[in-house]
Design an enzyme around this catalytic site. Sequence first.
Site, short mmCIF file in Angstrom:
data_model
loop_
_atom_site.label_atom_id
_atom_site.label_comp_id
_atom_site.label_asym_id
_atom_site.label_seq_id
_atom_site.Cartn_x
_atom_site.Cartn_y
_atom_site.Cartn_z
N GLU A 212 -7.30 -4.80 -6.36
CA GLU A 212 -6.21 -4.05 -5.31
C GLU A 212 -6.06 -5.24 -4.34
O GLU A 212 -6.96 -5.32 -3.27
CB GLU A 212 -6.70 -2.92 -4.98
CG GLU A 212 -6.58 -1.84 -6.03
CD GLU A 212 -5.12 -1.30 -6.30
OE1 GLU A 212 -4.28 -1.47 -5.51
OE2 GLU A 212 -4.94 -0.74 -7.30
N CYS A 246 -2.70 -3.09 4.03
CA CYS A 246 -2.18 -4.15 2.77
C CYS A 246 -0.73 -3.78 2.40
O CYS A 246 -0.14 -4.74 1.92
CB CYS A 246 -3.21 -3.59 1.45
SG CYS A 246 -2.89 -1.83 1.06
P1 NAD Z 1 -12.14 -9.71 1.51
O1 NAD Z 1 -11.65 -10.19 0.27
O2 NAD Z 1 -12.68 -10.73 2.49
O3 NAD Z 1 -13.50 -8.63 1.37
C1 NAD Z 1 -13.38 -7.59 0.29
C2 NAD Z 1 -14.71 -7.31 -0.01
O4 NAD Z 1 -15.05 -8.42 -0.90
C3 NAD Z 1 -15.69 -6.99 0.84
O5 NAD Z 1 -16.49 -5.91 0.41
C4 NAD Z 1 -16.44 -8.21 0.97
O6 NAD Z 1 -17.75 -7.91 1.28
C5 NAD Z 1 -16.67 -9.02 -0.50
N1 NAD Z 1 -16.50 -10.30 -0.50
C6 NAD Z 1 -16.24 -11.02 0.50
N2 NAD Z 1 -16.30 -12.50 0.12
C7 NAD Z 1 -17.03 -12.30 -1.20
C8 NAD Z 1 -17.40 -13.11 -1.96
N3 NAD Z 1 -17.39 -14.44 -1.95
N4 NAD Z 1 -17.84 -12.86 -3.27
C9 NAD Z 1 -17.83 -11.63 -3.68
N5 NAD Z 1 -17.42 -10.81 -2.58
C10 NAD Z 1 -17.10 -10.94 -1.40
O7 NAD Z 1 -10.96 -8.66 1.91
P2 NAD Z 1 -10.96 -8.03 3.63
O8 NAD Z 1 -10.53 -9.08 4.56
O9 NAD Z 1 -11.83 -7.01 3.57
O10 NAD Z 1 -9.54 -7.22 3.33
C11 NAD Z 1 -7.97 -7.57 3.66
C12 NAD Z 1 -7.24 -8.04 2.46
O11 NAD Z 1 -7.31 -7.08 1.45
C13 NAD Z 1 -5.81 -8.29 2.75
O12 NAD Z 1 -5.26 -9.20 1.91
C14 NAD Z 1 -5.20 -6.87 2.28
O13 NAD Z 1 -3.83 -7.07 2.05
C15 NAD Z 1 -5.96 -6.57 1.09
N6 NAD Z 1 -5.94 -4.95 0.86
C16 NAD Z 1 -5.41 -4.57 -0.20
C17 NAD Z 1 -5.48 -3.32 -0.40
C18 NAD Z 1 -4.97 -2.67 -1.57
O14 NAD Z 1 -5.01 -1.39 -2.01
N7 NAD Z 1 -4.04 -3.46 -2.54
C19 NAD Z 1 -5.89 -2.24 0.36
C20 NAD Z 1 -6.46 -2.87 1.64
C21 NAD Z 1 -6.91 -4.26 1.63
#
Ligand code: NAD
Length: 460
Positions: A212, A246
């Site tokens: 997602e 998002c």
């Molecule tokens: P992110 O990808 O930075 O983090 C998401 C998760 O991934 C966190 O739990 C984090 O700890 C983990 N993570 C971070 N770096 C990692 C790595 N190197 N390896 C493995 N895991 C890792 O995202 P964010 O900043 O929390 O969220 C923002 C993004 O998410 C935006 O692009 C937004 O559009 C998207 N989003 C999508 C939805 C949806 O339902 N489609 C909902 C909310 C947010």
Amino acid sequence: MENLTISEKVKFLKKGFQDKKNFTLKQRLFHLDLLEKAIISREKEIQEALQNDFNKPHFETFLSEIFPVLDEIKHFKKNLRFYMQPERVKTPLFLLPASGKKYAEPKGTVLIIGAWNYPINLTLIPLVGAIAGGNTVLLKPSEIAVNSSKIVNDIISSIFPSDVVQIIEGDGVITTEILQNEFDHIFYTGSTQVGKIIYQKAAEKLTPVTLELGGKSPAIFHDSAKLKRCVKRLLWGKFLNGGQTCVAPDYALIPKSLKSSFLSICKDEIKFYLTENENSVIVNQKHFDRITALLNGNHEVHFGGDFNRETRYISPTIVEIFDTEDLLMSEEIFGPILPVYFYDSESDIARFYNKNPNPLSLYIFSDSKAFTEKIIENFPSGGVLINDVIMHLAHANLPFGGRGFSGFGNYHGEASFQTFTHTKSVMKQVNWIDPNFRYRPYTEKKTNFLKKLIALIHKF
Ligand code: NAD
């Protein structure tokens, strides 16, 4: 449990799955009930956690975090019994009198990785689906919303047996460690960039994934739109959660003929959004710097544009942009800035769409059926909402998910149940008849009979 290593925790959950600790309808409903009660009783604490993380107003926390999770639980309390029943399917004529059924088989031990921007909603709604699907679950909330992660941890650790649901808090390093273990499904919400890492890790073990992700969701207006009502909805969706949604309308495309009416409606509406203490702030300095840097382009700020690095506040801002190369079109904004392009022709819509195709959502504001259908048909997206923003996520009978760079797979309601179960096909043959024609020796007589039979069935 605190002292166990990650892989010991996973082992516990796998054992819980083998021992069928969340298998029967009764067990699943019991676990959903525990979660429901905990959320209701800790509503205030949840609201305070989100306020501390990014000043999210209590009203918005109730509307977009607490209520959707309770609604999802309610959906499963009502429908789970039916979803779990094996579904009889029609059998092709040539296989009769055999019969076929589809079983929804729990996947096993699943991993849910959440994002920070809706820290309750995005961890607990998938959790509800995973429990409803009969799985055991490891939950990894985002470390960025620290207080929210803590309250989710408190809730989960206090209500669930450790062989049914476990939680591990931490950042990307911890997630990498978690991913060394084998899961039966990985459900990830977050950025496209990290989504690619998760997908690669999952591929090593052939683990099915749901991604997602984010993207730039356009809001496309037609001159038939009920402008005042539609702009009101647009601004609400853009500025909700400080623009950190998002499916926020990322940018708007408005017919040039509507420019002055649009700006005058914005002028009336924006005053409701300029009360600083009623707005979420940007979650951290890194995102604050990224978003404010996007304002250094060659565009015209019509409303807002104020910011304060110390408090991480960016005022709701409406900017007119003049081409697809504007900085504001270079990435998902994820903040309270709305770029607007006033278009001359429908080819402009295609130009803007093609710069960031396959958005998570696409919003159409139009009372013209022909225009609406044309946009739906020509511009692929995860989902479409006509004459509103964001609210399609609350429709439990509509699967929610992206395509292309906005992800794949979907969830909410029945779609969650399907995501967190394997559809197992079961065919049953009868023993009271066994036509000999398919067995050796393959004679010409048998071949002719088979051809006649097929011709009859398919009416060749
Ligand atoms: P992110 O990808 O930075 O983090 C998401 C998760 O991934 C966190 O739990 C984090 O700890 C983990 N993570 C971070 N770096 C990692 C790595 N190197 N390896 C493995 N895991 C890792 O995202 P964010 O900043 O929390 O969220 C923002 C993004 O998410 C935006 O692009 C937004 O559009 C998207 N989003 C999508 C939805 C949806 O339902 N489609 C909902 C909310 C947010």
